[in-house]
Scaffold this active site. Sequence first.
Site, PDB file in Angstrom:
ATOM      1  N   GLN A  10       0.799  -1.222   0.000  1.00  0.00           N
ATOM      2  CA  GLN A  10       0.000   0.000   0.000  1.00  0.00           C
ATOM      3  C   GLN A  10       0.835   1.277   0.000  1.00  0.00           C
ATOM      4  O   GLN A  10       0.379   2.296  -0.485  1.00  0.00           O
ATOM      5  CB  GLN A  10      -0.929   0.006   1.217  1.00  0.00           C
ATOM      6  N   SER A  88       3.046  -7.484   1.789  1.00  0.00           N
ATOM      7  CA  SER A  88       1.697  -7.316   2.326  1.00  0.00           C
ATOM      8  C   SER A  88       0.662  -7.492   1.222  1.00  0.00           C
ATOM      9  O   SER A  88       0.521  -8.580   0.668  1.00  0.00           O
ATOM     10  CB  SER A  88       1.578  -5.969   3.032  1.00  0.00           C
ATOM     11  N   LEU A  89      -0.063  -6.436   0.841  1.00  0.00           N
ATOM     12  CA  LEU A  89      -1.035  -6.530  -0.238  1.00  0.00           C
ATOM     13  C   LEU A  89      -0.413  -7.101  -1.508  1.00  0.00           C
ATOM     14  O   LEU A  89      -1.069  -7.825  -2.269  1.00  0.00           O
ATOM     15  CB  LEU A  89      -1.617  -5.131  -0.475  1.00  0.00           C
ATOM     16  N   ARG A 113     -10.993  -7.919   1.862  1.00  0.00           N
ATOM     17  CA  ARG A 113      -9.900  -7.676   2.820  1.00  0.00           C
ATOM     18  C   ARG A 113      -9.853  -6.209   3.222  1.00  0.00           C
ATOM     19  O   ARG A 113      -9.756  -5.855   4.398  1.00  0.00           O
ATOM     20  CB  ARG A 113      -8.574  -8.102   2.195  1.00  0.00           C
ATOM     21  N   HIS A 191      -1.179  -5.271  10.245  1.00  0.00           N
ATOM     22  CA  HIS A 191      -0.246  -6.277  10.753  1.00  0.00           C
ATOM     23  C   HIS A 191      -0.006  -6.108  12.261  1.00  0.00           C
ATOM     24  O   HIS A 191       1.121  -6.141  12.734  1.00  0.00           O
ATOM     25  CB  HIS A 191       1.078  -6.237   9.973  1.00  0.00           C
ATOM     26  N   GLN A 239      -1.533 -13.512   7.757  1.00  0.00           N
ATOM     27  CA  GLN A 239      -0.779 -12.336   7.307  1.00  0.00           C
ATOM     28  C   GLN A 239      -1.383 -11.029   7.805  1.00  0.00           C
ATOM     29  O   GLN A 239      -0.682 -10.036   7.995  1.00  0.00           O
ATOM     30  CB  GLN A 239      -0.707 -12.345   5.767  1.00  0.00           C
TER      31      GLN A 239
END
Length: 288
Positions: A10, A88-89, A113, A191, A239
Amino acid sequence: MTLIHVFPGQGSHRPGIGRDLFPKFPHLVRQADSVLGRSLADLCLNASPRELTDTRNTQTAMYAVSALAYLDTVRETGLVPDVVAGHSLGEYVALFAAGTFDFLTGLEIVLRRGELMARAPEGGMAAVMGVDEGRIREILAERAPEVDVANLNAPDQTVVSGPREEIARLREVFGGEAGTVVPLNVGGAFHSRRMAGAAAEFGGFLAQYRLAPPRIEVISNVTALPYGGDDPATLLTRQITAPVRWSDSVAHLLERPGPEFREVGPGRVLTGLIARIKARHPALSATV
């Protein structure tokens, strides 16, 4: 040579992403519009920076643009990577590239999500420079116990996540021990334990999908190792609350024969992090 494609998360979003890609994939853009209930191009090209920073918009925009960038890169070069990884993403783009789900299914999953993570308790994130992970954990335990380690980006850069008021006072918490503490332009405490409710609901949502085993090796953010026999849904659920072990993931990949990293998607954040990780990697320290 080991060709490795890496996909950003992101933090690489900005207005204007995807401008050159949308005309090349009109059918996929139309599919994205139907899933989002709005124009993907309008979101990426015309949304204000504030609107695009809303994680519901950031995640879908970054997934779609990075997935299209991957398709464009493979079409232009004729080369399919040996290994893929995402931050991440970006891990969702890696799984798309590896055939775990198609473009549209991935967008549906990422949309949900983002919706769930946006509903989590408010919070923020900050990058802490110049302090090793162990010392960061000690300081947080003593002085800011509601803040979690979120991203292990490089040996000298760790991102932490927690309540917004706690993130705002991190310069005071670290005092002179941190070289720099930089608040990040993100929409939540990703996270971290504050995402536990989102993770639980997301796991239930993923149960309706049949996710295929990756056809290309994918490195997991959670384990910093290849997916192997692990169920993709299990790792993707973990995650959401677990730290992104990016530094360990890159260190693992540096052990491959002739690793060649190519960042695919908006920005070059990961390229910079990889250079810093290489500089600290024992096998390369004599030549970097």
